[in-house]
Each structure stands twice: as structure tokens, then as C-alpha cells.
Design an enzyme around this catalytic site. Sequence first.
Site: not given
Length: 486
Positions: A178, A209, A253, A287, A387
Site C-alpha cells: 500500500k 489507496g 518506523e 525522519c 516532529e
Amino acid sequence: MKTVSDQQTITVLDTHYIGGSFVESHGREVMDLIRPTDGQIIARVTLGDEEDTKRAILAAKRAFATYGRSTKEERVEILRRLHKATSARLADLTAAMVEEYGGVVQFAGLIIQSGINAFAAAEEALQGMPLTRSWGNTTVTLEPVGVAGLITAWNANALFICLKLASAVAAGCTVVIKPSELSALQTRVLLEALQEANLPKGLVNVVTGRGNVVGAELVRSPDVDKISFTGSVAVGQSIMRDGAATMKRVTLELGGKSPTILLDDAVLSKAIPAALIIAFLNSGQACAAGTRLLVPRGRLEEVKVAIKDAMRGITVGDPADPKIVIGPAVSKAQYERVQSYIHKGIEEGAQVLAGGEGHPPGLEAGYYTRPTVFVNVKNEMTIAQEEIFGPVLAVIVYETDDDAIRIANDSKYGLHAAIFGTDLDRARRMASQLRVGRVVINGMADDPQAPWGGFKFSGVGREYGQYGIEAFLETKAILEPSGAFL
């Protein structure tokens, strides 16, 4: 893939990749893809639904009946074909990332190449992994976990797909991917490459999607044994919670608020430009970005001068220009999110050393942010704890090495960290005390066999090399009695 003409050419993407073929979407929701440099529509994507996802899961389940029994040699051959096929589309994949995501071309090329290299790295790791161990009358085998759902993020979609796919294929799993719906053009180019690899039908299936539709079906399906996800903490938490109903194995993650520690013996002329590059990786949408810069109090004024000087080289603009360091945010929503954090930093009392709110001059049409550096930041401030996922750096002072370690670890995240200093033994001692999954010393470094993942809210499990392959394996012990059967 089709194109239609309005006032401009718009690509139409209305198929998914299931059972080795491009098939018409059962889902009917259509989403516009917006080019972040100018806000123009570049594609229309028909999004998959639960039925598309179920078809893909069934194709993967059928393929696993055969591929799950494949030999190491057969998996190695498939990894080689995947590497060759994706290598041939490096330029196309890079161009798609630049246009669709706004990734600056130099960094985008490196990201795509890293994804392609994941297939070769997985091959190397698999070759060195014993999948069977024996002692006495006991045999332990490492066997594929089954059908894996791979869910990827928009900031490096092709990298994440290749990395997760390489580990799953090496382990003997079949997959349903996905990808981010914001990365449909990149995904299509990658799928064309994968089809050229002549894979067993059903080994790789892809449904584009929404996460709360396609991703949710993968998580709740009893026929999906493993989820590997890269994305937000909130979604990672929901995957752990909802996946528990079917005892899903998970690798997550989830991001970071990574510290860069500047030691008092650091050479500022080298350390500050490098620290800024680490902070603004992938236009800050990374990240691993080192968005907290920890500075010894006694060198703060020097550091401020060095930052102002180095910021002249942090150029913002057209991501297709090789001289540009920072491109736009991926979307209007992401631009507005970053702006809200810059405003919050000012509101909480941090001082803007460079950048600030609004667009850079002359770049008002796209989702561009002024790269911003804050000083007078307390580690408890919002901009030091949350973040942001944009080009925003918080400079925080510390008193001693122990104080630097305390501040660095004072975060719910624990993904990545950097240390700059001339005394390497001292830097290594400090690295050993950081609660993070990876530490780099005196500059960014990579090793495709080194584990990647985080402590605390940065996730669960590890990726890359043998560590990544092991995440898709289960252990089985077979014991035989040494004497007469009782």
C-alpha cells in the site's frame, strides 16, 4: 496509464497491480495529484477500496503456497532481477520524485539509488545467512512469516517500497504493498520496472489507496501475517492495536526528533554546514533529520555567526535545479503544518536567527517554506519535542557532556543522532549513551547492512541487511528423540 488534455496534460492512473497484471480499480474515489512547486494538477488517481485489497491479498496468499517453499538460490535470482530492472529506471524514478514530491534532484537521485541498492544488499545478506542450524538431534529452521503488507510513506516512497520488498522477497514472503497515494506517479514507474523483472505471479501486488481503507484492510485481514509500516506514530499505534486481533507481526518506523551534538572541540567551519545539511535533509521531510542542534554554552555566539554564514548556501527553489538544497513541502497541508510550528516557536519565546514565517520571496506559487533556525530554544518547547517534518532547526544550549546526553535523550523519539567533535574516543563514549537506533559521527554515513529503526516512539523492529530479513522470518525447531520412543 493514460493522459488527458485540459489546459495541460494530466496523467490518469486507474489500475492496480494484482496477480502479475495491471487491473482496473474496483474503488471509484478519484484524487487529484498536485505538483508542489506550483499547485497545478498533474495526475488523477483512482483509489483502491477493500475489494481491491482483498483481491491482492488472495493473489499473494496463492503465490505464497509456492514461493514460501522457494530455495535461497531462487530468491537470490529474483533479487538480482529486481536490481537489474529497477536500475534501468533510475532516471525515470528520480524525475518522478522531483515532479510529484518536490524532492531536490541531487537528494532524490541518492534516495532512489539507495532503494535500488537494497536488492543487492539483501542478496548479500541472504547469501551469508544460515537458514538452518542443527545440534545434536535438534534442527532449527528460519521460515517465511507468510503474506506481508508493506505500507509506505510519501517522503521516500520508492526507497521504502524497494527496501521492504527486498527483505520480504529474501525471506520468502509474498507481499501486498500500500504505497502513499501522494506518490502514485512514482509507484507507477516502479511497477513498470518490477513487471520487467518477470516475477512469479502474485509475488508482488500493489493497491494504491488511503490508509484508513487499503491499509486498514491489510491490518485486519487474517490472511496477512506481517505488517511493515513507515509513517506517523498515530498510525503505527493503530496498527499495533488493530493488528493484535490477528496476532500480526509488525515492523514500525515512525519518525524522530533527532539531536545533533556539537562538542566544544568541534571545528565549526566543517561542523555547522554539515549539521545544517543533516537538519534540512529531504527539505526537512526526513525522519532522520537532525532538527535539534545541541551547542555548548561557551560557543553559542560563535555558532550563531557560523550558522548565519552557512545559511547563505542553503538555497530554496526549483527542485529540478542541481544547485537547490531545499524544495517545497509535499502538499499545501504539509506547508501549513510547518508554518504553524514556526508560529508556535515564536509564540513560545524562541528567537528566529534565520528564516521565519511565510514563503521565500518569489516562490509564493508553490508550497515553499523559508528554512528557519531558532535560538533561545528550551528543550521542553513544542518545536524541540514534536516532529515538524519541515526545514526548521532548534538550537539548544548545554553545559556539560552529561547535560548534552540528558537533553538528547529527553525526547519520546529515539531514531537517529549525530555527534561532531575532534576527540573520537569522547564522541564514541557519548554515542554509546544515546537512546537511539543509529548514531553518526562527524557527518552522515550509511551502511546497507547496518540496522535501521528506533527506540521508544520511533518504532518497533529493524530494517536493512540481515536484520531486515529476519523481521520477515519465523523460527521452527524440530527435535528427534535420541533413544527409544516412549
